[in-house]
Structure formats: C-alpha cells, structure tokens
Scaffold this active site. Sequence first.
Site, PDB file in Angstrom:
ATOM      1  CG  ASP A   1      -0.140  -0.215   3.055  1.00  0.00           C
ATOM      2  OD1 ASP A   1       0.843   0.646   3.132  1.00  0.00           O
ATOM      3  OD2 ASP A   1      -0.121  -1.637   2.819  1.00  0.00           O
TER       4      ASP A   1
ATOM      5  CD  GLU B   1      19.190 -24.322 -16.240  1.00  0.00           C
ATOM      6  OE1 GLU B   1      17.818 -23.625 -16.659  1.00  0.00           O
ATOM      7  OE2 GLU B   1      19.440 -24.287 -15.586  1.00  0.00           O
TER       8      GLU B   1
END
Length: 726
Positions: free
Chosen positions: A531, A611
């Site tokens: 928030d 990777e």
Amino acid sequence: MAIYFQQEKRIFTLHTEHSSYQMKVDDYGFLLHLYYGGKISGDMDYLLTYYDRGFSGNPSDAGGDRTYSMDVQPQEYPGLGTGDFRGSALVIRNADGSDCCDLRYVRHEIKKGKYALKGLPAVYADKEEAETLEILLEDPISKVQALLLYGVLEKEDIITRSVRICNQGTDNIVVEKAASACLDFVTGDFDLLSFCGRHTMERNLQRQKVGYGSYVIGSRRGTSSHQYNPAVVLAGKDTTEDYGNCYGMVFVYSGNFMCETEKDQYGQTRLLMGLQSDLFHYPLEPGESLTVPETILSYSGKGLGELSNQFHRCIRNHICRGKYQHGLRPVLINSWEAAYFDFNGETICRLAEEAAGLGIDMVVMDDGWFGKREDDNSGLGDWQVNERKLGSTLGDLIRKVHGLGMKFGIWIEPEMVSEDSSLYREHPDWALQIPGRKPVRGRNQLVLDFSRAEVRDYIFGKICDILDQEKVEYVKWDMNRSISDMYSMENTPGKVSYEYVLGVYDFLERLLQRYPELLVEGCSGGGGRFDAGMLYYTPQIWCSDNTDAIDRTRIQYGTSFFYPVSSVGSHVSAAPNHQTGRCVSLHTRGVVAMAGSFGYELDPAKLAEEEKEEIKTQVNKYKEYATLIQEGKYYRLSNPFEDACAAWLFVTEDGKRALLNVVMLEVHGNMAVSYVKLRGLRKDSIYEDRESGKRYAGDALLEAGLPMPVRPGEYLAYQMELTVVE
Ligand code: GLA
C-alpha cells in the site's frame, strides 16, 4: 493558483491541470459537494436540485422548506444523524449515548505547500508544487470539530484529503467510524474496479457495476491485506484503458480500512474511503484529536492508463523517499527459495560468489539466521545472530560478501514473536492477546504489541545491534500473519488497531533516520501490505510469495493500476516453480520479473552453464533498461485475465524509446494471431525495432498494433525495443 474561494457564493474550487473539484457552503452551513471531473470554469451549484422527497427529512433550520434534505444533497463530509441515510464518513458516539454529528462550516484557510500529518505517511511536495485548503466544520452542540484538509498538486492532477477530528467539547466522545474522503456524484452510471485476492494471488481485478445498495471492501486483519487492496477506481461503464472518465482513490495507510460504494434511491453514487469501523472505537477526551489517514484522489478523462500513470508519478515522486526514490535498485539474489532455512555462512558466501559472477549486485540472507530458527515455529523476537549456524560472526560474513564486490541484505520480522522464544518467555504480555483467552496463532507466531513504545524500543535496539555489526545495504521487512487478537495489555482498547500501525510507522521512520542509506523492502507474506503507506518508508515491496511467471503477469497487472513498477519486488525463481509446479522458460521468467525491482530467488549452483550464461545476459539487459523501466511511463496493453497474451509497455516520458513485453498465455492448434496495440508512443514518429531493424510508423503501432508470432511452445515471451529514428 490551484485553490479559489468565491466569497459571495461561498464556493471553493480546486483546479489541477486537467481536473476541477468544487464544493459550496450553503445557507445552513452544510458543506455540499458540487463537482469533480474534467476541468470546468463555471459554478456548478446549478447542479443541485430541490424537490419535496416525502420520507426524506428536513433539518430544523430549513423551517417549513420540505425540499431541503441531507438525504438527497451531495456532501463533502457527511456525519450520521443529520437525515442523511447513506453510509457516513463520520460516526461519533456522544457522552449521552447518541450517535449524532451535525457538522457545519466555521472557517477556512488557504496555504502554500502541502500539509503534513504527524506520525502518518502522506504525499509531500515543495512549497511551489502544492497548495492546502483547510476547512473547519463543527457540530454546534457537541463542539466536535472536523478539520478537512485538501492538498492540491496541480501539475500532477492529484488532490489529497485527510481529516483531523478534534473534541472541543467538555464531554468524552468515541469516534466509531471515520473516513478521509467522500465523493458524491449526483449522476452517472459507474463500474467499481477493486483488487481482490489471497495469499500468493493478490490484486486480481474485479470490475462490477455499481448497483443499488452498498458494496464494501476492506480489512480487519491489522494490515491492508492480501484480500482487498486499499485502492479503487470508479469508472464510467464504457471507460477503457484509453477512453473515458475514471476516478481513483488510494488510501495511504497500512492497516484496517474500509471502502464503501453506494448507489442511493435517486441513482446518486457515493464513494467513501477511510478507517475500518470494526475493531475501532477511538475515545477522545476534551482537547484530544484523531487524524484520519490520507486518501489520494485523481481523475482522468482519458481512461485507466492515464489514471494509473498519474498515480505512479505521484507515488514515485511524492510518496517514496530517500536514496532509492529514483536511484537504481540493486539486482539481488535472495536465499529464500534457494535454500529456505537450510543454509549456513558458507551457503550465503557461495550464493554471493555465484551471483557476483552473473552480474548480480547483492545477496540477501532471508529467514533463519537468528535465535533458534530452523523452521517457522520458533525464534521470532530473539534477534541474536546464530553464529553457530553461520560459522562466523555476522560482521565477518558481511565482510566476506563485501569482499566479493557484493552488497549485503538481511531479512527481519520485527513485529512478531514466537511462543518458543526467550522474548516471549520473559514478556508474554508484550504479545497482542485478550485477557483470559488463548490467542489465535498464525504461522505459529503471535504479534507484538507495537502500539506500546517500550515494546518497539526494545526491538528497535535489538535490530540496530544487528545492523551496526557491519554495513548492511538492504533490509527485507516482513510481517507474516493477520492480527486477530486486537487487544493491548496497556493501550486503550478500541485504539489498538490504529496505534499499532502508527507504531510500525514510528519504528520505520526511526530506522530510516538512523540508516539513511538503507534500502528497505516491505513484505507481508509477499503482498499482504502492499500500500501507499508502506511505500513512504519502503520504496519497494515484495509483490507476492508467488513467483510463478504466469500468475505474476496477473498479480503485477492488478498492482499496476496504482503502484509504480519501481515499487514491485519481482524475482526470477527456479523451474518447476515452487508454488505452482509450472515450468516456464528462463527467458519468460526474466521478461516477467523485469516488470519490477528485479532479482533472483534460486540457487545458481543448480543451473546448467547455458542457463548461467542466459542469466548474465538477462541481468545486463535489465541494467540497460532499468531507468526506462523504473522511471518511464507504464502501459497495460492487454488484460491477462481475459486475453490470450499478457502485454505491457515501458515508454520514456518523451515517447522516444519504448520496451514492449509480451507473454503468450495460450497456445492452440492452428491458432489465431494476437495483435497487440501499443500506447503512449508519438504518432508522427517512425520507430525502429532494435533487433530486426524493421521500421514502423508510430500511428500504425497505436492504431493497428503488431501481430505476435504464432509458434509452438508454452508461455513464449517477446521483448522488443523501439526507438524513434525519424
Ligand atoms: C514470507 C516472505 C518470504 C520469506 C518468508 C520467510 O513468507 O514473503 O519471501 O521471506 O516469509 O519466512
């Protein structure tokens, strides 16, 4: 000037660059809301209508005038007990037991600059960037006052509202309900957009028609919650991403809240945002006051995309603070999904070493480094380094990490205590609990009473002891349960839910004052306290405990309606994903995680060489685009809850450079083509795709879009950098 007052008609007008907000003190001293919407020059009091409405009562001041009723008039800050039967912004229990607060205008003041709120986060601005309007209302009988605060950030198209309730009477009162913003619309067919969810699946967009009756969302969990975000949009029913009217409300608060939408008997709409009324009974003795946390309002006449960008700019420039407000965030690797509780000092050093080789900037040691903490059943509250587990002091470990050229971050959960901890054994009364009842456990832990200064001070001291051992660059501040036993052994019942949140803010403020260089990332089981209140202290928040790239396209889509990309903590994790078991390519995981403050949540030692090479490229790419991603405009190009692909775009403020991101969510035999229309580009310019060298007219990309490739394979992702060449 943004704020005007017309003496004769007692009309207040607040102007931003593209919107106006108007209200009026009427003959009886009621503050009536006249208008909020696209910019206007006239007086809007002609919109008010007066008819005899049968059962709608009339205030006694209106004498025999049966056409004047608070049941019908649009109001700025409606109190219960005045003949307005819609949801109230304010409910006061008076000393005589009555629930009545009849607020009338007393005086007002217009000031340069933006007001601040003591102990609460709020939008801030330079003196030249903002103006403040204060309107004092008072109940003539009880002498309860409401000081309405309006902040206007003209350039940003932002209006903020907060309220200070003050008991100027001689008797004790109790505030039973208090909102900071009320918006009344005399006409209009609206949809409400709210953002609902659950742990690991936060902020799913729900768009629903505002019908008769009231629809309430909120939280009673002590935090703003995974379940309903304290931010909503009221939009015209035809409003889309780039068309139509919409109004946003963002509550700058991290605790219990309530947001009510109501369509009344005459089809008028009211939207209220404020404190949750359950678990809240705030007593005020004569002379005492209560500040209701701020609500940020914004209006767009050009659809949801513009509205979101207005909120992004406001939160980035006027809520977030500190070194990392605009500073590029370090790319981090976090030990949680790499090792969970199963690590030692060597594990962290190895992680740091591997990560350094991949171009990552910082290693974060997550949960498990302190007290007796081998799983999540014990140890919280005992903030002593477990040197046996680490195999060294914390200082030595940090020095080793720094020696590798890496920054060091650490996880804490200061608000919590495990029953199996020395702290709890010494101070059982420091946990929130109701006398005579066994408290509800959450993740097998209890919540410390942060409404009490002595509890906060003790934990603050312990956390500082940790942070003082060696330079720590980052803290992940976690909060891993909902609060159920909202009762303090020391503090007044009824105040605890509010004072707890102020206690958290006080702690965070002190932490930032003491360590101004520190980057704090908020977290509450991922996005359970995502928030604008937390963003005042923590410029980024771990968006969700769900790191699955496909779920994240939806979680991040919902989050993007209000919160800037820079605030979204977002990491590439292992495949198969630990939460969903889904396998998604490293490329796609990277594209999705780049829509945020980027990092990794895996063990590179378990990866193949190719990777690792791919991660190196990924990190470089992120760093190359970091400014565009963090500071650019953000556009949603599809709705991943409905469309076959998730697509979003970052564009520089001048529109000259853009990064398009697309993830295919569906694959079918002989599949139809997905066309993605771009937004925010310059329509008269020619753009070049960096990779293919192909050129496109800006207007073509805006009007017709780009066809996405049809290729076999699940969850393929594409990124395309477009730059203006002509
Ligand atoms: C919460 C957080 C995770 C991790 C764990 C540690 O769930 O959201 O990221 O830090 O706590 O216990």
